[in-house]
Design a protein around this motif. Structure first.
Motif, PDB file in Angstrom:
ATOM      1  N   ALA A  71       0.815  -1.221   0.000  1.00  0.00           N
ATOM      2  CA  ALA A  71       0.000   0.000   0.000  1.00  0.00           C
ATOM      3  C   ALA A  71       0.844   1.264   0.000  1.00  0.00           C
ATOM      4  O   ALA A  71       0.505   2.245  -0.664  1.00  0.00           O
ATOM      5  CB  ALA A  71      -0.943  -0.001   1.198  1.00  0.00           C
ATOM      6  N   THR A  72       1.960   1.243   0.727  1.00  0.00           N
ATOM      7  CA  THR A  72       2.771   2.455   0.879  1.00  0.00           C
ATOM      8  C   THR A  72       4.119   2.402   0.167  1.00  0.00           C
ATOM      9  O   THR A  72       4.858   3.386   0.189  1.00  0.00           O
ATOM     10  CB  THR A  72       3.036   2.746   2.375  1.00  0.00           C
ATOM     11  OG1 THR A  72       3.742   1.626   2.939  1.00  0.00           O
ATOM     12  CG2 THR A  72       1.736   2.980   3.125  1.00  0.00           C
ATOM     13  N   HIS A  73       4.455   1.279  -0.459  1.00  0.00           N
ATOM     14  CA  HIS A  73       5.750   1.201  -1.127  1.00  0.00           C
ATOM     15  C   HIS A  73       5.788   0.080  -2.157  1.00  0.00           C
ATOM     16  O   HIS A  73       4.894  -0.775  -2.191  1.00  0.00           O
ATOM     17  CB  HIS A  73       6.888   1.027  -0.111  1.00  0.00           C
ATOM     18  CG  HIS A  73       6.805  -0.230   0.682  1.00  0.00           C
ATOM     19  ND1 HIS A  73       5.979  -0.383   1.770  1.00  0.00           N
ATOM     20  CD2 HIS A  73       7.468  -1.405   0.549  1.00  0.00           C
ATOM     21  CE1 HIS A  73       6.127  -1.585   2.279  1.00  0.00           C
ATOM     22  NE2 HIS A  73       7.015  -2.235   1.558  1.00  0.00           N
ATOM     23  N   VAL A  74       6.827   0.113  -2.962  1.00  0.00           N
ATOM     24  CA  VAL A  74       7.035  -0.847  -4.042  1.00  0.00           C
ATOM     25  C   VAL A  74       8.439  -1.418  -3.925  1.00  0.00           C
ATOM     26  O   VAL A  74       9.394  -0.685  -3.642  1.00  0.00           O
ATOM     27  CB  VAL A  74       6.893  -0.155  -5.414  1.00  0.00           C
ATOM     28  CG1 VAL A  74       7.306  -1.091  -6.541  1.00  0.00           C
ATOM     29  CG2 VAL A  74       5.487   0.345  -5.633  1.00  0.00           C
ATOM     30  N   HIS A  75       8.564  -2.743  -4.123  1.00  0.00           N
ATOM     31  CA  HIS A  75       9.873  -3.394  -4.236  1.00  0.00           C
ATOM     32  C   HIS A  75       9.967  -4.014  -5.631  1.00  0.00           C
ATOM     33  O   HIS A  75       9.063  -4.722  -6.060  1.00  0.00           O
ATOM     34  CB  HIS A  75      10.022  -4.530  -3.221  1.00  0.00           C
ATOM     35  CG  HIS A  75      10.335  -4.091  -1.839  1.00  0.00           C
ATOM     36  ND1 HIS A  75      11.551  -3.572  -1.465  1.00  0.00           N
ATOM     37  CD2 HIS A  75       9.588  -4.115  -0.721  1.00  0.00           C
ATOM     38  CE1 HIS A  75      11.540  -3.292  -0.172  1.00  0.00           C
ATOM     39  NE2 HIS A  75      10.353  -3.606   0.296  1.00  0.00           N
ATOM     40  N   LEU A  76      11.079  -3.776  -6.306  1.00  0.00           N
ATOM     41  CA  LEU A  76      11.324  -4.353  -7.620  1.00  0.00           C
ATOM     42  C   LEU A  76      12.741  -4.894  -7.680  1.00  0.00           C
ATOM     43  O   LEU A  76      13.671  -4.275  -7.145  1.00  0.00           O
ATOM     44  CB  LEU A  76      11.178  -3.293  -8.724  1.00  0.00           C
ATOM     45  CG  LEU A  76       9.904  -2.454  -8.768  1.00  0.00           C
ATOM     46  CD1 LEU A  76      10.077  -1.301  -9.752  1.00  0.00           C
ATOM     47  CD2 LEU A  76       8.716  -3.312  -9.180  1.00  0.00           C
ATOM     48  N   LEU A  77      12.929  -6.018  -8.354  1.00  0.00           N
ATOM     49  CA  LEU A  77      14.267  -6.492  -8.711  1.00  0.00           C
ATOM     50  C   LEU A  77      14.402  -6.340 -10.212  1.00  0.00           C
ATOM     51  O   LEU A  77      13.693  -7.009 -10.975  1.00  0.00           O
ATOM     52  CB  LEU A  77      14.458  -7.963  -8.334  1.00  0.00           C
ATOM     53  CG  LEU A  77      14.872  -8.302  -6.914  1.00  0.00           C
ATOM     54  CD1 LEU A  77      15.221  -9.782  -6.822  1.00  0.00           C
ATOM     55  CD2 LEU A  77      16.020  -7.456  -6.439  1.00  0.00           C
TER      56      LEU A  77
END
Length: 196
Positions: A71-77
């Motif tokens: 909801a408050t952040h994104v993680h990407l590799l």
């Protein structure tokens, strides 16, 4: 020192060339809402972000190995090719912010400044890092199992939904040449890491 929530054993292998660019650079990317605000309010918001991510992947030609949208952040590799990570992330965040503000009748910065990108050793911690990202919703107590969370690449890897966005071959090849065997093995790997 721990960086961006990563365990200290990973931080030891982090390079300092955060603003540099070279083809094949492998990044753990984190983008947070400004002041901890939600960057996704509705199901349509999640879908819009993923559609933009898919569009820019086709346009800029990077690899995306893992994602989770919280909801408050994104993680990407992400592994970049010729286009610098900063360019593709600026395009992605600017366009998503513009659409988000228009839809929700808000204004101003949606994301907390520049995204954070940690340059990682792909061969050293790749599997552990993917599992760490996929377990975010479980650790946040949003779901009991990673497969119950709709907004990550986990379900694609274990064959519970049709893929298309993530580049699965490299990860799955770490377990077996057979797709069905490697999907089950990855699921077990994530569960084992969860209980460590």
């Amino acid at each position: 020192r721990r960086l961006a929530g990563l365990p200290s054993r990973w931080a030891r292998d982090i390079a300092s060339r955060l603003r540099g660019h070279f083809a094949g650079a492998f990044y753990n990317v984190n983008a947070r809402g400004n002041g901890g605000q939600k960057i996704f309010r509705t199901e349509q918001d999640y879908r819009l972000y993923l559609s933009f991510l898919k569009e820019y992947k086709a346009r800029f030609g990077f690899f995306i190995y893992t994602y989770v949208l919280m909801a408050t952040h994104v993680h990407l590799l992400i592994e970049v090719k010729e286009t610098p990570l900063s360019r593709l992330m600026q395009n992605l965040q600017f366009r998503y912010t513009r659409n988000f503000n228009k839809k929700h009748k808000t204004w101003g910065h949606l994301f907390q400044g520049r995204h954070k990108a940690i340059l990682c050793e792909k061969d050293s911690y790749f599997l552990e890092l993917t599992a760490y990202i996929h377990l975010n919703p479980v650790r946040a107590e949003l779901v009991k199992e990673p497969s119950q969370y709709a907004w990550s690449s986990y379900r694609s890897y274990v064959g519970e939904e049709e893929g298309g966005l993530v580049d699965e071959d490299f990860l799955l090849s770490q377990f077996s040449g057979r797709r069905d065997v490697s999907r089950r093995a990855y699921g077990r790997y994530v569960q084992d890491l969860r209980h460590r």
